[in-house]
Design an enzyme around this catalytic site. Structure first.
Site, PDB file in Angstrom:
ATOM      1  N   HIS A   1      -3.574  -7.799   8.348  1.00 45.30           N
ATOM      2  CA  HIS A   1      -2.996  -6.361   8.649  1.00 45.30           C
ATOM      3  C   HIS A   1      -1.786  -7.035   9.295  1.00 45.30           C
ATOM      4  O   HIS A   1      -1.123  -6.707   9.644  1.00 45.30           O
ATOM      5  CB  HIS A   1      -3.489  -5.434   8.397  1.00 45.30           C
ATOM      6  CG  HIS A   1      -3.619  -4.515   7.239  1.00 45.30           C
ATOM      7  ND1 HIS A   1      -5.455  -4.600   6.605  1.00 45.30           N
ATOM      8  CD2 HIS A   1      -3.391  -3.958   5.676  1.00 45.30           C
ATOM      9  CE1 HIS A   1      -4.816  -4.825   5.275  1.00 45.30           C
ATOM     10  NE2 HIS A   1      -3.945  -4.123   5.500  1.00 45.30           N
TER      11      HIS A   1
ATOM     12  N   TRP B   1      -0.196  -9.541  -2.550  1.00 49.74           N
ATOM     13  CA  TRP B   1      -0.866  -9.151  -1.416  1.00 49.74           C
ATOM     14  C   TRP B   1      -2.719  -9.185  -1.890  1.00 49.74           C
ATOM     15  O   TRP B   1      -3.551  -8.702  -1.199  1.00 49.74           O
ATOM     16  CB  TRP B   1      -0.641  -8.391  -0.545  1.00 49.74           C
ATOM     17  CG  TRP B   1      -0.952  -7.551   0.300  1.00 49.74           C
ATOM     18  CD1 TRP B   1      -1.838  -6.259   0.642  1.00 49.74           C
ATOM     19  CD2 TRP B   1      -1.521  -7.907   1.484  1.00 49.74           C
ATOM     20  NE1 TRP B   1      -2.149  -5.776   1.222  1.00 49.74           N
ATOM     21  CE2 TRP B   1      -1.710  -6.704   2.103  1.00 49.74           C
ATOM     22  CE3 TRP B   1      -0.615  -9.089   2.413  1.00 49.74           C
ATOM     23  CZ2 TRP B   1      -2.030  -7.238   3.883  1.00 49.74           C
ATOM     24  CZ3 TRP B   1      -1.251  -9.131   3.836  1.00 49.74           C
ATOM     25  CH2 TRP B   1      -1.784  -8.071   4.455  1.00 49.74           C
TER      26      TRP B   1
ATOM     27  N   TYR C   1       3.091   4.430   8.039  1.00 46.23           N
ATOM     28  CA  TYR C   1       2.577   3.867   7.158  1.00 46.23           C
ATOM     29  C   TYR C   1       1.140   3.579   7.797  1.00 46.23           C
ATOM     30  O   TYR C   1       1.125   2.629   8.726  1.00 46.23           O
ATOM     31  CB  TYR C   1       2.543   3.025   6.198  1.00 46.23           C
ATOM     32  CG  TYR C   1       1.843   1.662   5.515  1.00 46.23           C
ATOM     33  CD1 TYR C   1       0.073   3.025   5.008  1.00 46.23           C
ATOM     34  CD2 TYR C   1       2.792   1.388   4.124  1.00 46.23           C
ATOM     35  CE1 TYR C   1      -0.507   2.414   3.855  1.00 46.23           C
ATOM     36  CE2 TYR C   1       1.925   1.144   2.959  1.00 46.23           C
ATOM     37  CZ  TYR C   1      -0.113   1.698   3.034  1.00 46.23           C
ATOM     38  OH  TYR C   1      -0.978   1.415   2.164  1.00 46.23           O
TER      39      TYR C   1
END
Length: 104
Positions: free
Chosen positions: A22, A76, A41
């Site tokens: 990430h 992803w 987010y």
């Protein structure tokens, strides 16, 4: 703006790898998230239980739901499949949470 909270699971021996992936999120993934209305987010990890808590603000539920069908999102999911609990389509096993309180 709508607020969404959800839970996922990362494998206990993959905490660092999950965070690394990430921290190096692909720019095209970020762009797709923005195009599908995602703002503010965040994902948090409870190391004791390997539970991830995700929080995202979205503009529109219908627009957000289309994110799952994009090629970059599918790519992803495949990239993240080795480090977390996933469904047969590589999507993360997710538990959606109901908002019971909010304060600005």
């Amino acid at each position: 703006m709508m607020r969404k909270g959800f839970l996922m699971k990362v494998y206990p021996d993959m905490h660092d790898e999950y965070e690394k992936r990430h921290n190096e999120i692909w720019p095209e993934m970020v762009e797709a998230l923005h195009r599908h209305g995602a703002k503010n987010y965040s994902i948090f990890l409870d190391k004791e239980t390997s539970t991830l808590f995700g929080y995202v603000e979205i503009e529109d539920e219908a627009l957000w739901s289309k994110m799952a069908t994009t090629e970059i999102n599918k790519k992803w999911w495949a990239f993240m499949e080795p480090v977390m609990e996933t469904n047969t389509d590589n999507s993360p096993v997710t538990t959606n949470l109901q908002e019971v309180f909010h304060m600005d």
